[in-house]
Scaffold this motif. Sequence first.
Motif, mmCIF file in Angstrom:
data_model
loop_
_atom_site.group_PDB
_atom_site.id
_atom_site.type_symbol
_atom_site.label_atom_id
_atom_site.label_comp_id
_atom_site.label_asym_id
_atom_site.label_seq_id
_atom_site.Cartn_x
_atom_site.Cartn_y
_atom_site.Cartn_z
ATOM 1 N N SER A 121 0.829 -1.202 0.000
ATOM 2 C CA SER A 121 0.000 0.000 0.000
ATOM 3 C C SER A 121 0.864 1.254 0.000
ATOM 4 O O SER A 121 1.956 1.267 0.559
ATOM 5 C CB SER A 121 -0.919 0.015 1.228
ATOM 6 N N HIS A 122 0.349 2.331 -0.613
ATOM 7 C CA HIS A 122 1.029 3.624 -0.581
ATOM 8 C C HIS A 122 0.651 4.409 0.668
ATOM 9 O O HIS A 122 1.238 5.443 0.951
ATOM 10 C CB HIS A 122 0.633 4.466 -1.789
ATOM 11 N N ARG A 123 -0.363 3.945 1.386
ATOM 12 C CA ARG A 123 -0.884 4.679 2.539
ATOM 13 C C ARG A 123 -0.106 4.348 3.803
ATOM 14 O O ARG A 123 0.273 3.202 4.034
ATOM 15 C CB ARG A 123 -2.356 4.333 2.757
ATOM 16 N N LYS A 124 0.063 5.343 4.649
ATOM 17 C CA LYS A 124 0.675 5.127 5.963
ATOM 18 C C LYS A 124 -0.326 4.379 6.848
ATOM 19 O O LYS A 124 -1.528 4.596 6.770
ATOM 20 C CB LYS A 124 1.032 6.457 6.622
ATOM 21 N N ASP A 125 0.167 3.519 7.719
ATOM 22 C CA ASP A 125 -0.670 2.771 8.662
ATOM 23 C C ASP A 125 -1.847 2.084 7.968
ATOM 24 O O ASP A 125 -2.981 2.127 8.433
ATOM 25 C CB ASP A 125 -1.189 3.701 9.767
ATOM 26 N N SER A 126 -1.566 1.443 6.863
ATOM 27 C CA SER A 126 -2.600 0.824 6.032
ATOM 28 C C SER A 126 -3.055 -0.517 6.595
ATOM 29 O O SER A 126 -2.387 -1.118 7.447
ATOM 30 C CB SER A 126 -2.054 0.606 4.618
ATOM 31 N N ASP A 140 7.562 -1.890 4.267
ATOM 32 C CA ASP A 140 6.401 -1.033 4.046
ATOM 33 C C ASP A 140 6.727 -0.087 2.897
ATOM 34 O O ASP A 140 7.460 0.900 3.078
ATOM 35 C CB ASP A 140 6.092 -0.261 5.335
ATOM 36 N N SER A 167 5.201 2.169 1.520
ATOM 37 C CA SER A 167 4.766 3.570 1.664
ATOM 38 C C SER A 167 5.868 4.431 2.273
ATOM 39 O O SER A 167 5.813 5.660 2.194
ATOM 40 C CB SER A 167 3.512 3.653 2.542
ATOM 41 N N TRP A 201 -6.995 -1.892 -5.439
ATOM 42 C CA TRP A 201 -7.354 -0.533 -5.859
ATOM 43 C C TRP A 201 -7.841 -0.595 -7.302
ATOM 44 O O TRP A 201 -7.094 -0.972 -8.198
ATOM 45 C CB TRP A 201 -6.156 0.399 -5.762
ATOM 46 N N THR A 209 -1.291 -2.517 -6.435
ATOM 47 C CA THR A 209 -0.822 -1.140 -6.397
ATOM 48 C C THR A 209 0.354 -0.900 -7.343
ATOM 49 O O THR A 209 1.137 -1.808 -7.621
ATOM 50 C CB THR A 209 -0.369 -0.751 -4.977
#
Length: 198
Positions: free
Chosen positions: A9-14, A39, A41, A82, A87
């Motif tokens: 994932s590109h999101r933090k804390d995903s 990670d 991200s 997504w 991703t």
Amino acid sequence: MKLSIISGSHRKDSYSLKASTYLQNLAQMEGFNDINIVDLSTYGIPLWNEGVRNNQQEWDVWKSLSADMKLADAAILVTPEWHGMATPALKNFLMLCTADELGHKPVLICSVSASINGVYPISELRMSGSKNNHACFIPDHLIFRNCESLILSEGKVSDAQFDHRAKYTVRSLSAYANALASVRKSLHKQMQDFPFGM
């Protein structure tokens, strides 16, 4: 044995990172004593370009990750779904990997979905994700469906049946890691002669 878990994932804390932590806990029970969660991200790996082969400075972060991946006996790829796809960060990671990082190593594919979906990234990665890196995707995969209620904050899941299945799947990854060690050793030198899939 050494395991690399790639949270795509590109999101933090995903939720992909939370799923990775859960899988790390299972892997520790199955003989993996050195586990690294990557990670994506937080890494800032550039998009693939020819500079990666020319030792340009922007690729220093990749060189460090590549060196760690070369030591791994197995890998787990975790991607959110997504728009029905894996991703860009995870696809970029697979484009950068060669047989040195993943060749003839067992890889478990996992997807994460906020709903009941999640199968499309699995199919996408199985179709093209191993062409030039020669990763060996194991037959089983995991889909963390309804992830917001499935994945608990303390690295556990709320569904006992899913947990039972996930434990079996990670156990099978460990078995493949042991079995494929001799394959990698046998083919290591010849892999350099055939770096690309047909």
